[in-house]
Design an enzyme around this catalytic site. Structure first.
Site, PDB file in Angstrom:
ATOM      1  N   ASP A 312       0.846  -1.183   0.000  1.00 44.62           N
ATOM      2  CA  ASP A 312       0.000   0.000   0.000  1.00 44.62           C
ATOM      3  C   ASP A 312       0.879   1.229   0.000  1.00 44.62           C
ATOM      4  O   ASP A 312       1.881   1.278   0.699  1.00 44.62           O
ATOM      5  CB  ASP A 312      -0.879   0.004   1.255  1.00 44.62           C
ATOM      6  CG  ASP A 312      -2.149  -0.773   1.030  1.00 44.62           C
ATOM      7  OD1 ASP A 312      -2.624  -0.779  -0.126  1.00 44.62           O
ATOM      8  OD2 ASP A 312      -2.648  -1.384   1.983  1.00 44.62           O
ATOM      9  N   ASP A 349      -8.634  23.871   9.964  1.00 46.83           N
ATOM     10  CA  ASP A 349      -8.549  22.549   9.320  1.00 46.83           C
ATOM     11  C   ASP A 349      -7.606  21.674  10.126  1.00 46.83           C
ATOM     12  O   ASP A 349      -6.400  21.894  10.168  1.00 46.83           O
ATOM     13  CB  ASP A 349      -8.023  22.743   7.883  1.00 46.83           C
ATOM     14  CG  ASP A 349      -8.080  21.462   7.097  1.00 46.83           C
ATOM     15  OD1 ASP A 349      -8.313  20.398   7.710  1.00 46.83           O
ATOM     16  OD2 ASP A 349      -7.895  21.530   5.867  1.00 46.83           O
ATOM     17  N   GLU A 353      -2.919  17.628   6.400  1.00 46.53           N
ATOM     18  CA  GLU A 353      -2.652  18.485   5.247  1.00 46.53           C
ATOM     19  C   GLU A 353      -2.878  19.945   5.619  1.00 46.53           C
ATOM     20  O   GLU A 353      -2.073  20.812   5.328  1.00 46.53           O
ATOM     21  CB  GLU A 353      -3.577  18.123   4.072  1.00 46.53           C
ATOM     22  CG  GLU A 353      -3.228  16.827   3.363  1.00 46.53           C
ATOM     23  CD  GLU A 353      -3.904  15.627   3.997  1.00 46.53           C
ATOM     24  OE1 GLU A 353      -4.531  15.799   5.059  1.00 46.53           O
ATOM     25  OE2 GLU A 353      -3.797  14.518   3.432  1.00 46.53           O
ATOM     26  N   PHE A 382     -14.926  20.687   4.884  1.00 46.48           N
ATOM     27  CA  PHE A 382     -14.945  19.940   3.626  1.00 46.48           C
ATOM     28  C   PHE A 382     -16.151  19.011   3.561  1.00 46.48           C
ATOM     29  O   PHE A 382     -16.498  18.370   4.540  1.00 46.48           O
ATOM     30  CB  PHE A 382     -13.660  19.095   3.538  1.00 46.48           C
ATOM     31  CG  PHE A 382     -13.571  18.280   2.293  1.00 46.48           C
ATOM     32  CD1 PHE A 382     -13.046  18.844   1.126  1.00 46.48           C
ATOM     33  CD2 PHE A 382     -14.013  16.964   2.253  1.00 46.48           C
ATOM     34  CE1 PHE A 382     -12.966  18.098  -0.035  1.00 46.48           C
ATOM     35  CE2 PHE A 382     -13.941  16.223   1.094  1.00 46.48           C
ATOM     36  CZ  PHE A 382     -13.407  16.803  -0.054  1.00 46.48           C
ATOM     37  N   ARG A 387     -16.775  19.473  -2.331  1.00 49.05           N
ATOM     38  CA  ARG A 387     -15.353  19.139  -2.463  1.00 49.05           C
ATOM     39  C   ARG A 387     -14.462  20.369  -2.279  1.00 49.05           C
ATOM     40  O   ARG A 387     -13.543  20.632  -3.052  1.00 49.05           O
ATOM     41  CB  ARG A 387     -15.080  18.475  -3.819  1.00 49.05           C
ATOM     42  CG  ARG A 387     -15.699  17.084  -3.865  1.00 49.05           C
ATOM     43  CD  ARG A 387     -15.182  16.283  -5.005  1.00 49.05           C
ATOM     44  NE  ARG A 387     -15.594  16.888  -6.266  1.00 49.05           N
ATOM     45  CZ  ARG A 387     -14.874  16.791  -7.379  1.00 49.05           C
ATOM     46  NH1 ARG A 387     -13.732  16.166  -7.404  1.00 49.05           N
ATOM     47  NH2 ARG A 387     -15.316  17.328  -8.490  1.00 49.05           N
ATOM     48  N   SER A 389     -13.228  23.387   1.070  1.00 49.94           N
ATOM     49  CA  SER A 389     -13.406  23.874   2.430  1.00 49.94           C
ATOM     50  C   SER A 389     -12.924  25.325   2.431  1.00 49.94           C
ATOM     51  O   SER A 389     -12.396  25.811   1.424  1.00 49.94           O
ATOM     52  CB  SER A 389     -12.598  23.034   3.416  1.00 49.94           C
ATOM     53  OG  SER A 389     -11.221  23.157   3.117  1.00 49.94           O
ATOM     54  N   ASP A 523      -5.593  -4.268   5.946  1.00 45.81           N
ATOM     55  CA  ASP A 523      -6.212  -4.120   7.259  1.00 45.81           C
ATOM     56  C   ASP A 523      -7.727  -4.041   7.184  1.00 45.81           C
ATOM     57  O   ASP A 523      -8.423  -4.495   8.071  1.00 45.81           O
ATOM     58  CB  ASP A 523      -5.628  -2.922   8.015  1.00 45.81           C
ATOM     59  CG  ASP A 523      -5.650  -1.658   7.190  1.00 45.81           C
ATOM     60  OD1 ASP A 523      -6.173  -1.710   6.051  1.00 45.81           O
ATOM     61  OD2 ASP A 523      -5.154  -0.624   7.674  1.00 45.81           O
ATOM     62  N   ASP A 527     -10.231  -5.545   2.186  1.00 40.54           N
ATOM     63  CA  ASP A 527      -8.995  -6.200   1.763  1.00 40.54           C
ATOM     64  C   ASP A 527      -9.104  -7.718   1.847  1.00 40.54           C
ATOM     65  O   ASP A 527      -8.276  -8.418   1.269  1.00 40.54           O
ATOM     66  CB  ASP A 527      -7.828  -5.773   2.667  1.00 40.54           C
ATOM     67  CG  ASP A 527      -7.293  -4.403   2.305  1.00 40.54           C
ATOM     68  OD1 ASP A 527      -7.425  -4.022   1.132  1.00 40.54           O
ATOM     69  OD2 ASP A 527      -6.758  -3.723   3.204  1.00 40.54           O
TER      70      ASP A 527
END
Lengths: 684, 583
Positions: A312, A349, A353, A382, A387, A389, A523, A527
């Site tokens: 991953d 936020d 990010e 958001f 899509r 914020s 996990d 999966d």
């Protein structure tokens, strides 16, 4: 990171004491029968013991002292092999004892139909029962959280002391019996029967109780048994050969039974035969040291054979989160203004990010976080629909978001979306970054460049894997453009972009159809089909119950990079077997030179010229060497042969030189030394 | 040994290696059913054969079917040869009016020729009629060789096919081996041999007047000599090409009418190793990687060449006891030199040793000198070459399939050492393959050692020995090594035409031929079912010098470890006695 919990020294006095006792217990014929090579030694020891008794009372076939010495060392050979196995098991047993303490019977609150509790023993619980666990209590059985959020201490299982959060729904819903709820409460639906829980499985695994021989071990066993038969025959026929020789030469006495048994034990591959099961158990143990619980030895072995690793992206190849690295303004916009707007929009936020944007603005442009609440700011969080914020502040509307969403947002407000900005956005995408467009009152100010940070050293790791012949494939939900850029930066061989569970599954099937063995980590519940399909499937302990069921290993550290370590452990296991087999067989040459001249000295004294080592007691020295070498090699069997990430041909050459050539030469020195000591002590 | 012998040996290897690729390539085309040049003539014959026998050439067989067909066919061969020998007195083409062959000898000979061993407990010229020689032995020379090649091809298919149940058609493989490979080569060879003076006639023995009359044991004057004749050239050609080795005459290729000239000697020597060597290339071609084939050939050579060297050294040095007596045994232009006992003066040490090594490396067994008379170490070379399991060249087909089994074991050990489940040519080697491979490697030593132990323990076994002491032991060990590895070479000295030896060696030959083929075919079947793992950097390459050394090392080590005690009581102690001062 590897947990340091179980880093016991190889020769922990406690384990050694227990192993010494166990090696005597393992003398039972039933235990010995499982290993044809060592069973042969066992029978030989018994036979020489009888010969000794016979020599005491009647004319024996050699002097009683000599027979006793041979017999004793043959018994030592068996005991040393038992000791090796017991040592390997000892580490697991010590760990199992600790685990057992967690597996106490607890009183659980089972939820009855009328919304009331009834108190039952955990051993009476069944699959589907619903229990309530409060702070400070042990979770009675493996299960799924259906309600509640709580911090749980899983250190009994993982060795990690920091508590983890478990909550209903999502990918953190699995709880393990024997772990302790620290705060709040959980309502758990049991998914395992008592006695079959993860903890039980773990205990039987570390103890080696359920250990079955792996396919490869069986194949090696066959080879060793075949060699034992050949040597048995070569030795047995020597009786007639030597009788004929005595008859024909008219002098001397035929070879004695004691010498025949000694020769046989020296020739059959006792070194590998005696250490074989220790190597297998130690391999499982190394997995456990790495905090990985394998459901079978077969899975450990398969790990060494893996050709393709599906990794991953997030967490394995890149650090979990993207970070802002640059503000790219639109034409005619001051970069400071862009940074200011970006920071304002991100102040509330709390995503990584968002935080990285605030930090970048502060570091590069000295913009400090402001108390925007006081300014009457209104934050827009958001949502999947818009899509984007942002923040409404003093009449300004600042928004940030994905480029296509922002483009239409700008157009709706009657502004132009600058073509040059569009180009910059594309550039960022192509280089693997994520562009976030910032708009202030309908005007596009520029772009925030968010970047995936590839983990340090991962590129070198992949290069190593490539040398080992293992192909790495990055799995990501990113678009192909971004994925390709990150793949190139990280140095993976291939990538699967915009991956869905179905795409993963079909990719695994495709590789398998081409004859490759595939390993992956996972996990989430989605999966599980891919995990079930993969040859080596490592489920994260933090993952869902479904994922853990589907995989054949569970990584207690929930560290996706562990896969690489697992492959190395698997390879090490096979290599240790191969190296000791080669060593064992190569040893035989010197033993012939030690034994044959002595065995036929009375008939053909000329054979004395083959006594290259000039031994005075070749037979006994060879037998002693044969026994002691097992003890000497126990550390190697337990630690495993060192793995180097080089191509197969180089690896073979190195190991052939060390264990093949070494195996040829070492016993010449060893047997001579033992002989010198025996002479020095006037024992012969 | 002299310069000429040295030149001959170098030229020999050069010519042999030069022929490997063209012949190997040709055989690969034959087995793949591709046009090979001879189709124009032979294809109609082939089709006719199938139509007459009702064989569907496209009908593929599972390994079990293949094995059953092979066994039935070979059993029929044994019965036919046995019957011919027992009935030869009342059958035509018996100008010498030879009587029926004793049952034990007939059994021994029948098994011997069907199993590609060609052990000869009889002397051809005084025991077998022309009909028995031609219809029985020569036919078996072809068919036993073709059987070996068919089994090899089946194993190669197992390695190169994926996910199938079938490994080819036994009848087709037999037919094509015989028709396209053995017959054309034998035809050419027989004509060339006849041109050199190897006899080819149906007449009775010739009567020659002696130039130097002598007397027989009873003191009667002997004025004439009977010189046996017969269809020798045709049998000698296939005897060498098919690694059979059964001579037309008792003394085999030491006989002037079986091997008259230096050229006939060179060609026969070449024919001994020709097909076994070329099959390596065929193998490489058929698995799609000729390097694999060259690697196996290299493995054979790095064991073979040093052993030839050892033999040359031992025989050239001669007997030290003779030197002690002041006898000059150095090679000069006037005398061959070295240990010349039992050797043809016209061949000398060089050619004799090269032949002895080649004939025992390949499971041929024909001789041009008497191995019993070699020095102890010189005699150890051919004996040990057989004990290595006849995989250094070995019998046509059988040698290479034997070496491939060793390769599986080598790959298994090497695979473990590099930390990967072993694979050969992309096929995973697992417990089943190891079980079968263990059988293949185990059976010959068991037969040889147990057989020798039996023979030295009973009076019937010991009575046949010509020389006492270690040499007598060597004689028995050699005979069992020869029969137990389907070679057929005789040390001489051992009077093996007795009920005891005929039965013991007959059983030994039977067991070690057919009990090996069945596990080999089982491996072929199991490999054919498997998928092919693609090559990666983690794959152990099996065409490198390193692998060649490993494979050769394993073959040598298995041979050495198994037989060292026995050899120590035979040739080794004999050598030590010979070179010790005091005994």
């Amino acid at each position: 990171m590897m947990s340091t919990r179980s880093a016991r020294p190889l020769f922990d006095p406690l384990i050694v004491r227990r192993a010494l006792r166990d090696s005597l217990l393992k003398l039972s014929p039933r235990h010995q029968l499982r290993n044809p090579v060592m069973f042969t030694v066992y029978l030989g020891s018994a036979l020489t013991t009888l010969l000794f008794v016979q020599a005491l009372f009647r004319t024996g076939d050699e002097s009683p002292g000599f027979i006793l010495a041979i017999s004793a060392w043959l018994w030592f050979t068996v005991l040393f092999a038992n000791f090796a196995e017991a040592m390997a098991e000892g580490r697991g047993k010590a760990q199992a004892d600790t685990l057992r303490k967690s597996r106490q019977d607890v009183i659980a609150r089972r939820l009855a139909a009328n919304k009331l509790y009834e108190m039952v023993s955990s051993s009476e619980l069944g699959v589907g029962d619903i229990v309530v666990v409060k702070a400070g209590e042990l979770i009675p059985l493996d299960g799924e959280v259906i309600e509640g959020v709580a911090s749980v201490d899983e250190s009994a299982i993982t060795g990690e002391s920091a508590p983890v959060i478990r909550e209903g729904g999502g990918d953190r819903s699995a709880v393990t019996g024997g772990t302790r709820v620290l705060s709040d409460f959980l309502i758990v639906r049991c998914t395992a029967r008592p006695g079959e829980s993860f903890l039980d499985r773990m205990i039987s695994m570390v103890e080696g109780a359920k250990r079955q021989k792996t396919p490869n071990e069986i194949a090696l066993d066959i080879l060793l048994a075949a060699m034992t038969i050949v040597f048995l025959l070569a030795c047995a026929t020597l009786v007639s050969f030597s009788q004929y020789s005595v008859l024909s030469a008219g002098r001397g006495t035929p070879i004695t039974l004691t010498v025949i048994v000694a020769l046989l034990v020296c020739l059959i591959p006792t070194t590998i035969g005696g250490l074989l099961s220790a190597i297998g158990i130690a391999g499982m143990d190394r997995m456990i040291q790495a905090n990985v619980i394998a459901t079978s030895g077969r899975a450990v072995e398969a790990a060494g054979d893996v050709d393709v690793l599906l990794l991953d992206k997030t967490g394995t190849i890149t650090l979990g989160n993207r970070q802002a690295v640059e503000f790219v303004p639109a034409d005619g916009v001051d970069v400071a203004r862009l940074a200011d707007a970006a920071q304002l929009s991100s102040l509330a936020d709390e995503t990584p990010e968002g935080r990285s944007i605030v930090v970048l603005a502060k570091q590069k442009y000295g913009l400090r976080g402001r108390d925007v609440e006081g300014l009457g700011a209104h934050f827009i969080s958001f949502s999947a629909r818009t899509r984007m914020s942002g923040v409404d502040l003093e009449g300004r509307q600042i928004r940030k978001g994905a480029v296509d969403a922002m483009e239409s947002y700008v157009r709706e407000r009657g502004h132009e979306f600058p073509r040059s900005l569009r180009d910059r956005v594309d550039q960022i995408s192509k280089s693997g970054g994520t562009p976030l467009v910032v708009v202030d009152d309908g005007q596009a100010l520029g772009v925030i460049y968010l970047k995936d940070i590839v983990k340090g050293g991962i590129r070198e790791r992949f290069a190593e894997l490539r040398q080992m012949g293992i192909k790495t494939v990055m799995i990501t939900g990113d678009n192909p453009l971004t994925a390709a850029a990150i793949a190139a930066e990280a140095g993976v061989d291939d990538f699967l972009a915009e991956a869905t569970p179905e795409a993963k599954l079909s990719m695994i099937r495709e590789y398998q159809a081409g004859g490759r063995l595939v390993a992956m980590t996972g996990d989430g519940t989605n999966d599980s089909p891919a995990l079930a399909q993969a040859d080596v499937a490592v489920a994260m302990n933090s993952g869902t119950q479904a994922a853990k069921e589907a995989g054949n290993m569970v990584d207690l550290d929930s560290n996706p990079t562990k896969l690489i370590e697992i492959v190395e452990i698997g390879k090490q296991l096979l290599m240790t077997r191969g190296a000791l087999t080669t060593f064992s067989i190569a040893n035989d040459v010197s033993k012939y030179f030690a034994i044959i001249p002595a065995a036929f000295a009375s008939t053909y004294p000329e054979l004395g010229r083959l006594n290259l080592m000039g031994l005075s007691s070749g037979i006994l020295s060879a037998v002693i060497f044969n026994a002691l070498i097992i003890v000497v090699l126990i550390p190697l069997a337990l630690r495993g042969v060192k793995y180097q990430a080089v191509g197969a041909a180089t690896l073979l050459r190195n190991n052939l030189i060390v264990y093949g050539l070494g195996g040829l030469l070492v016993p010449f020195v060893g047997i001579k030394l033992i002989d010198l000591i025996l002479v020095g002590l006037q024992l012969v | 040994m002299n310069t000429y012998a040295g030149i001959e040996i170098v030229v020999y290897f050069a010519v042999l290696l030069a022929m490997v690729k063209p012949l190997g390539w040709y055989m690969a085309r034959v087995y793949r059913g591709r046009p090979c040049g001879l189709d124009a003539v032979l294809a109609p014959v082939e089709r006719l054969l199938y139509r007459l026998s009702g064989v569907n050439p496209d009908g593929e067989m599972s390994w079990q079917k293949y094995a059953v067909a092979m066994l039935i066919f070979n059993l029929l061969g044994i019965v036919a040869v046995y019957g011919l020998q027992r009935l030869q007195g009342s059958l035509p083409l018996n100008p010498q009016e030879l009587g029926t062959v004793a049952p034990d000898l007939a059994f021994n000979t029948a098994v011997s020729f069907a199993s590609n061993t060609n052990w000869q407990a009889y002397s051809g010229e005084s025991t077998l009629s022309h009909l028995t020689q031609m219809l029985g032995l020569t036919v078996q020379n072809f068919l036993s060789a073709a059987t070996g090649m068919a089994v090899l091809v089946a194993l190669i298919r197992g390695l190169s096919r994926t996910s199938t149940e079938t490994i080819g058609n036994f009848w087709v493989d037999m037919t094509r081996s015989t028709l396209y490979i053995l017959m054309p080569l034998s035809l050419v060879m027989a004509i060339v041999l006849a041109s050199q003076g190897v006899v080819q006639s149906f007449g009775p023995a010739a009567e020659a007047t002696l130039l130097d009359p002598t007397t027989d044991a009873d003191g009667q004057a002997v004025l004439t000599q009977r010189i046996p004749m017969g269809p020798a050239a045709s049998q000698v050609a296939i005897k060498q090409l098919g690694t059979n080795g059964g001579g037309f005459f008792g003394v085999n290729s030491a006989h002037p009418l079986e091997n008259p000239t230096p050229l006939s000697n060179f060609l026969q020597l070449l024919a001994i190793l020709l097909i076994p060597a070329a099959l390596c290339y065929t193998f490489g071609e058929m698995v799609g990687d000729v390097r694999q084939g060259w690697a196996l050939l290299a493995t054979m050579l790095i064991i073979f060449v040093p052993l030839v060297g050892l033999g040359l050294w031992a025989e050239s040095a001669g007997n030290p006891r003779l030197a002690d007596l002041g006898i000059d045994a150095t090679a000069t232009l006037q005398q061959s030199g070295g240990n010349m006992e039992g050797k043809e003066v016209r061949f000398g040490v060089g050619t004799s040793v090269l032949w002895a090594a080649a004939t025992t490396a390949a499971s041929n067994g024909s001789v041009n000198s008497m191995h019993d008379s070699f020095t102890p170490l010189g005699g150890l070379v051919p004996m040990w070459l057989m004990q290595l399991g006849e995989v250094i060249f070995g019998g046509v087909g059988s040698g290479l399939y034997g070496l491939l089994i060793f390769a599986l074991v080598a790959v298994f050990i090497a695979g473990l050492m590099v930390g990967r489940t072993p694979e050969y040519l992309g096929k995973k080697i697992e417990a089943y393959e190891m079980k079968m491979a263990a059988l293949v490697i185990l059976i010959p030593p068991i037969v040889v050692l147990a057989g020798t132990a039996l023979a030295v323990s009973v009076d019937a076994g010991r009575a046949a020995i010509a020389n006492p002491g270690p040499h007598g032991f060597s004689e028995i060990l050699y005979a069992l090594s020869s029969a137990g590895n389907n070679n057929g070479s005789a040390f001489g000295g051992l009077g093996a035409n007795s009920i005891f030896y005929n039965s013991l060696l007959g059983v030994a030959m039977f067991v070690s031929r057919y009990w090996l083929i069945i596990p080999v075919l089982a491996i072929a079947g199991s490999l054919a079912r498997k998928r092919q793992t693609p090559v990666s950097a983690g794959t152990l390459p099996t065409h490198t010098p390193l692998f060649v050394v490993l494979l050769a090392g394993i073959v040598v080590l298995v041979g050495a470890l198994t037989f060292l005690p026995a050899l120590a009581l035979g040739p080794i102690v004999e050598h030590l006695q010979l070179t010790s001062m005091n005994s």
